[in-house]
Scaffold this motif. Structure first.
Motif, short mmCIF file in Angstrom:
data_model
loop_
_atom_site.label_atom_id
_atom_site.label_comp_id
_atom_site.label_asym_id
_atom_site.label_seq_id
_atom_site.Cartn_x
_atom_site.Cartn_y
_atom_site.Cartn_z
N UNK A 60 38.15 40.38 32.33
CA UNK A 60 37.08 40.66 33.29
C UNK A 60 37.12 39.69 34.47
N UNK A 61 37.25 38.40 34.17
CA UNK A 61 37.31 37.40 35.24
C UNK A 61 38.54 37.65 36.12
N UNK A 62 39.63 37.97 35.47
CA UNK A 62 40.86 38.20 36.20
C UNK A 62 40.73 39.39 37.16
N UNK A 63 40.10 40.45 36.69
CA UNK A 63 39.96 41.58 37.62
C UNK A 63 39.01 41.24 38.76
N UNK A 64 38.04 40.34 38.52
CA UNK A 64 37.18 39.90 39.62
C UNK A 64 37.96 39.07 40.63
N UNK A 65 38.86 38.22 40.15
CA UNK A 65 39.69 37.43 41.06
C UNK A 65 40.52 38.38 41.93
N UNK A 66 41.06 39.44 41.31
CA UNK A 66 41.86 40.40 42.08
C UNK A 66 40.97 41.14 43.09
N UNK A 67 39.80 41.57 42.66
CA UNK A 67 38.93 42.35 43.55
C UNK A 67 38.36 41.51 44.70
N UNK A 70 40.12 34.67 46.27
CA UNK A 70 39.58 33.32 46.08
C UNK A 70 39.24 32.80 47.47
N UNK A 71 37.93 32.85 47.80
CA UNK A 71 37.49 32.47 49.16
C UNK A 71 38.01 31.10 49.56
N UNK A 72 38.41 30.98 50.81
CA UNK A 72 38.89 29.70 51.31
C UNK A 72 40.36 29.44 51.00
N UNK A 73 41.01 30.41 50.34
CA UNK A 73 42.44 30.26 50.06
C UNK A 73 43.17 31.50 50.60
N UNK A 74 44.48 31.50 50.44
CA UNK A 74 45.28 32.65 50.91
C UNK A 74 45.16 33.85 49.98
N UNK A 75 44.52 33.66 48.82
CA UNK A 75 44.39 34.78 47.87
C UNK A 75 43.38 35.80 48.41
N UNK A 76 43.88 36.98 48.84
CA UNK A 76 43.00 37.96 49.50
C UNK A 76 42.23 38.82 48.52
N UNK A 77 41.08 39.38 48.95
CA UNK A 77 40.36 40.34 48.12
C UNK A 77 41.05 41.70 48.20
N UNK A 78 41.17 42.36 47.06
CA UNK A 78 41.87 43.66 47.01
C UNK A 78 40.89 44.82 46.92
#
Ligand code: HEC
Length: 100
Positions: A60-67, A70-78
Motif C-alpha cells: 500500500x505504501x509503495x503504491x502511494x509512493x508511485x502515485x 516523493x515531493x522535493x525529489x526527482x521522483x515524480x507522481x504518476x
C-alpha cells in the motif's frame, strides 16, 4: 468469428475500465521507471528498487509512493498517468519481481 468479436469487446472494456494491463505496465516499469532507476531497477539517478531493496515497504505504501511521488525529489507522481489499480499492480510487481 462471433466469439472472437466478443473477446475483443471484453478486452476493450476491461482496458477502458482501467484494469491493469500487465504487458503495458511491465513495459512502463522498464522504460519509464528504468530511465531513472536503471533498466534492471538496481539504481541510477533514483535508488535501487529491486525486491530486496524495497522490502521495508508494504504494497500500500509503495503504491502511494508511485502515485504521489516523493515531493522535493526527482521522483515524480504518476497519478496523472495511471489508475490506483495500476499503481497497486506495479507495487506488487516491484515487491515480488513477478507479475501479480
Ligand atoms: C525522473 C526520475 C524518476 C522516475 C522516472 C522514477 N523515479 Fe522513482 N525515484 C526517483 C528518485 C530520485 C528517488 C529518490 C527520492 C529520494 O531522494 O528519496 C526515487 C524513489 C523511488 C522509490 C522509493 C525508494 C526508496 O527506497 O525509498 C520508489 C519505490 C520508486 N522511486 C519507484 C518508482 C517507480 C515504480 C517508477 C515508475 C512508475 C519511478 N520510481 C520513476 C526518480 C525517479
Amino acid at each position: 468469428m462471433r466469439s472472437l468479436l466478443v473477446l475483443l469487446l471484453v478486452a476493450g472494456a476491461a482496458h477502458a475500465g482501467g484494469a491493469p494491463d500487465p504487458e503495458a505496465l511491465e513495459h512502463l516499469v522498464k522504460q519509464d521507471c528504468g530511465s531513472c532507476h536503471g533498466l534492471t531497477l538496481k539504481g541510477g539517478l533514483g535508488p535501487d528498487i529491486r525486491p530486496e531493496a524495497i522490502s521495508h515497504f508494504d504494497a500500500e505504501t509503495l503504491s502511494e509512493v508511485v502515485l504521489d511521488g516523493i515531493p522535493g525529489t526527482a521522483m515524480p507522481p504518476w497519478r496523472p498517468l495511471m489508475s490506483e489499480a495500476e499503481a497497486a499492480w506495479i507495487a506488487e510487481y516491484l515487491l515480488t519481481g513477478e507479475h501479480p
